[in-house]
Design a protein around this motif. Structure first.
Motif, PDB file in Angstrom:
ATOM      1  N   UNK A  62      93.883  48.987  64.161  1.00 30.00           N
ATOM      2  CA  UNK A  62      93.149  48.122  64.442  1.00 30.00           C
ATOM      3  C   UNK A  62      92.532  47.230  62.947  1.00 30.00           C
ATOM      4  N   UNK A  63      91.413  46.084  63.305  1.00 32.15           N
ATOM      5  CA  UNK A  63      90.395  46.024  61.865  1.00 32.15           C
ATOM      6  C   UNK A  63      89.188  45.380  62.356  1.00 32.15           C
ATOM      7  N   UNK A  64      88.758  45.788  61.294  1.00 34.41           N
ATOM      8  CA  UNK A  64      87.116  45.938  61.822  1.00 34.41           C
ATOM      9  C   UNK A  64      86.535  45.031  60.199  1.00 34.41           C
ATOM     10  N   UNK A  65      85.867  43.779  61.085  1.00 37.17           N
ATOM     11  CA  UNK A  65      85.687  43.057  59.639  1.00 37.17           C
ATOM     12  C   UNK A  65      84.496  43.258  58.648  1.00 37.17           C
ATOM     13  N   UNK A  66      84.417  43.013  57.676  1.00 35.68           N
ATOM     14  CA  UNK A  66      83.182  43.539  57.180  1.00 35.68           C
ATOM     15  C   UNK A  66      82.614  42.506  56.167  1.00 35.68           C
ATOM     16  N   UNK A  67      81.671  41.403  55.864  1.00 42.24           N
ATOM     17  CA  UNK A  67      81.062  40.353  55.927  1.00 42.24           C
ATOM     18  C   UNK A  67      79.814  40.043  55.548  1.00 42.24           C
ATOM     19  N   UNK A  68      79.785  39.138  54.088  1.00 47.35           N
ATOM     20  CA  UNK A  68      78.823  38.852  53.548  1.00 47.35           C
ATOM     21  C   UNK A  68      77.527  38.650  53.504  1.00 47.35           C
ATOM     22  N   UNK A  69      76.732  38.007  52.831  1.00 49.77           N
ATOM     23  CA  UNK A  69      74.861  37.613  53.274  1.00 49.77           C
ATOM     24  C   UNK A  69      75.044  36.666  54.178  1.00 49.77           C
ATOM     25  N   UNK A  70      76.471  36.428  53.982  1.00 46.26           N
ATOM     26  CA  UNK A  70      75.598  34.087  54.371  1.00 46.26           C
ATOM     27  C   UNK A  70      76.842  34.905  56.451  1.00 46.26           C
ATOM     28  N   UNK A  71      77.119  36.302  56.598  1.00 46.42           N
ATOM     29  CA  UNK A  71      78.272  35.892  57.761  1.00 46.42           C
ATOM     30  C   UNK A  71      80.154  35.612  57.794  1.00 46.42           C
ATOM     31  N   UNK A  72      79.587  35.283  56.319  1.00 47.46           N
ATOM     32  CA  UNK A  72      81.517  34.992  55.798  1.00 47.46           C
ATOM     33  C   UNK A  72      82.320  36.327  56.092  1.00 47.46           C
ATOM     34  N   UNK A  73      83.442  36.124  56.309  1.00 49.49           N
ATOM     35  CA  UNK A  73      84.384  37.337  55.911  1.00 49.49           C
ATOM     36  C   UNK A  73      84.955  37.660  54.597  1.00 49.49           C
ATOM     37  N   UNK A  74      84.586  39.084  54.269  1.00 47.30           N
ATOM     38  CA  UNK A  74      84.598  39.025  52.822  1.00 47.30           C
ATOM     39  C   UNK A  74      86.117  40.551  53.154  1.00 47.30           C
ATOM     40  N   UNK A  75      85.850  41.317  53.897  1.00 45.80           N
ATOM     41  CA  UNK A  75      87.319  41.811  54.340  1.00 45.80           C
ATOM     42  C   UNK A  75      87.426  42.882  55.497  1.00 45.80           C
ATOM     43  N   UNK A  76      88.491  43.079  55.921  1.00 46.71           N
ATOM     44  CA  UNK A  76      88.998  44.338  56.974  1.00 46.71           C
ATOM     45  C   UNK A  76      88.866  45.583  56.412  1.00 46.71           C
ATOM     46  N   UNK A  77      88.299  46.235  57.522  1.00 49.40           N
ATOM     47  CA  UNK A  77      88.759  47.787  57.011  1.00 49.40           C
ATOM     48  C   UNK A  77      89.780  48.475  58.389  1.00 49.40           C
ATOM     49  N   UNK A  78      90.903  48.989  57.689  1.00 49.04           N
ATOM     50  CA  UNK A  78      92.041  49.042  58.702  1.00 49.04           C
ATOM     51  C   UNK A  78      91.664  50.315  59.187  1.00 49.04           C
ATOM     52  N   UNK A  79      91.955  50.253  61.011  1.00 49.98           N
ATOM     53  CA  UNK A  79      91.979  51.530  61.185  1.00 49.98           C
ATOM     54  C   UNK A  79      92.637  52.126  62.078  1.00 49.98           C
ATOM     55  N   UNK A  80      93.607  53.201  61.561  1.00 51.08           N
ATOM     56  CA  UNK A  80      94.752  53.704  62.823  1.00 51.08           C
ATOM     57  C   UNK A  80      94.621  53.638  64.235  1.00 51.08           C
ATOM     58  N   UNK A  81      95.528  53.067  65.403  1.00 49.07           N
ATOM     59  CA  UNK A  81      94.808  53.357  66.318  1.00 49.07           C
ATOM     60  C   UNK A  81      96.244  54.046  67.160  1.00 49.07           C
ATOM     61  N   UNK A  82      96.659  54.635  68.407  1.00 46.46           N
ATOM     62  CA  UNK A  82      97.829  55.131  68.876  1.00 46.46           C
ATOM     63  C   UNK A  82      98.235  54.244  70.130  1.00 46.46           C
ATOM     64  N   UNK A  83      97.560  53.317  69.856  1.00 49.06           N
ATOM     65  CA  UNK A  83      97.906  52.872  71.611  1.00 49.06           C
ATOM     66  C   UNK A  83      96.728  51.656  71.782  1.00 49.06           C
ATOM     67  N   UNK A  84      96.361  50.663  73.145  1.00 52.28           N
ATOM     68  CA  UNK A  84      96.077  49.564  73.299  1.00 52.28           C
ATOM     69  C   UNK A  84      94.519  49.985  73.819  1.00 52.28           C
ATOM     70  N   UNK A  85      94.494  51.275  74.006  1.00 55.06           N
ATOM     71  CA  UNK A  85      93.296  52.037  73.693  1.00 55.06           C
ATOM     72  C   UNK A  85      92.194  51.518  73.385  1.00 55.06           C
ATOM     73  N   UNK A  86      92.456  51.727  71.801  1.00 51.61           N
ATOM     74  CA  UNK A  86      91.375  51.528  70.967  1.00 51.61           C
ATOM     75  C   UNK A  86      91.002  53.454  70.296  1.00 51.61           C
ATOM     76  N   UNK A  87      92.067  54.192  70.291  1.00 53.17           N
ATOM     77  CA  UNK A  87      91.680  55.392  69.949  1.00 53.17           C
ATOM     78  C   UNK A  87      91.651  56.098  68.859  1.00 53.17           C
TER      79      UNK A  87
END
Length: 407
Positions: free
Chosen positions: A6-31
């Motif tokens: 899973x990736x979750x965006x991190x945005x700047x003060x203008x709501x523009x994409x700065x980075x993604x935090x990567x999160x390990x998941x075990x399947x499509x349930x997003x857990x």
């Protein structure tokens, strides 16, 4: 068969994409699965970085990846390029002299370090000189703590991330306090990315493919790669004992086998095994068809007196179905493979001699005899020879499949 990140965006003060935090998941349930944090980090590195590349997961943006005590001390982050990643130190780490020294080395090597879920505890003070980014979970620290900490951190050049931002009002409030970046459901929930997981043998094969495209093969290095993988070693010996390759000679070692075969045959063997190893649970017919195309394209180039290009023809035919086998876009796959320029162009649809070879073999597969005649005329090849090349390719592919058992 598949890996999930899973990736979750991190945005700047203008709501523009700065980075993604990567999160390990075990399947499509997003857990998050019931595994240790260190194992989760290891699997993110293996299944994202080694399999498809961090840049493909993030689209070229910076990746924030959580690292815990053991993964930091064992220096797992050094497998990544400093410009591509932020080492996110989790709140669960044990701060020790060894950990501080390790983080100091990371910073000296050019890595950006972030503290996750910063709680203003004094235990973090030894690490702060090496920290570039501090993340506050706005649901776990008080407003007074944030207001006290922000000026001190910013005076030291530290960037600030506000986590768990869920409303426009929160975004405006923390932007007003001086935060540089923001993360939370207000911007996006974690997005699941699914990609095919490569086995250890497949990763070895990618390494072999890279070596096989060099002008002069390093047989010693290739031998070392093969020796790390019992199944690949076995397949090499099976391959060399095929009657179409070796009728009389007794092979005493892997290096002996490759020396006997010669460099061009070693290149073809590596490409063949790569495809067989990546074919997974796909029907055998797809692999057989790929082999037929490989041998046919090679024969056409030899007939055109382009023997020096015949290996590129072999690779083009062999990999012409890899998008189906790997369940990914052809252009995406081709960008990862160390192929000759003309082969890459043909596989992606550009017109050249290799593309003509692919059109021709596809015309044979579909029984489109007028197209066979037209293409043969364009290439100045006789129809009787074209049919002979295709028959020989069928025979060769059958023989190779018998020598290359399923993994």
């Amino acid at each position: 068969m598949f890996a999930y990140v899973a990736r979750q965006p991190i945005v700047d003060t203008n709501k523009q994409l700065y980075a993604y935090e990567l999160l390990f998941r075990d399947g499509e349930r997003n857990c998050f699965p019931n595994i240790s944090p260190d194992e989760a980090t290891s699997r993110i590195l293996t299944e994202s970085h080694l399999n498809v590349g961090i840049d493909e997961v993030t689209g070229g943006a910076i990746a924030f990846i959580n690292f815990h005590t053991d993964t930091l001390l064992f220096r797992f982050p050094t497998s990544l390029t400093p410009a591509d990643v932020v080492i996110e130190i989790t709140e669960t780490v044990t701060v020790s002299d060894q950990l501080v020294a390790t983080c100091k080395q990371f910073a000296e090597q050019g890595y950006a370090l972030a503290l996750d879920d910063y709680d203003i505890d004094e235990k973090w003070l030894p690490l702060l000189p090496y920290i570039s980014i501090v993340k506050f979970d706005v649901t776990t620290v008080t407003d007074d703590q944030i207001r006290t900490s922000v000026p001190l951190l910013k005076e030291n050049g530290i960037k600030l991330v506000a986590e768990r931002i869920e409303t426009a009002q929160q975004f405006e409030y923390y932007r007003g306090l001086g935060f540089d970046y923001f993360q939370g459901y207000f911007f996006s929930k974690p997005q699941i990315l699914k990609h095919r997981r490569l086995s250890s043998s497949e990763l070895s094969m990618l390494e072999l493919l890279k070596e096989s495209t060099k002008p002069e093969l390093d047989i010693e290095l290739i031998n070392q790669i093969l020796e790390r993988d019992v199944s690949l070693s076995y397949l090499l010996l099976r391959f060399i004992n095929n009657p179409t390759v070796n009728k009389r000679n007794e092979i005493t070692s892997l290096k002996h086998a490759m020396t006997f075969m010669g460099q061009e045959e070693v290149r073809k063997f590596i490409a063949l095994l790569a495809l067989a190893n990546m074919s997974g649970d796909n029907p055998t017919e797809l692999l057989t068809m790929s082999l037929v195309r490989a041998k046919f394209c090679e024969s056409i180039l030899i007939a055109l007196k382009q023997r020096d290009e015949s290996n590129a023809g072999f690779l083009t035919g062999l990999l012409s179905l890899i998008d189906t086998l790997m369940q990914q876009e052809m252009r995406t796959l081709v960008e990862k493979l160390p192929l000759p320029t003309d082969a890459k162009a043909a596989l992606c649809g550009s017109s050249n001699t290799l593309k003509d070879c692919l059109y021709l073999v596809k015309a044979f597969e579909q029984g489109q005899w007028p197209a066979v005649k037209t293409l043969g005329t364009r290439l100045k090849l006789k129809q009787v020879d074209l049919h002979r090349y295709y028959t020989e390719a069928l025979q060769w592919a059958t023989s190779m499949c018998e020598s290359t058992p399923n993994q």
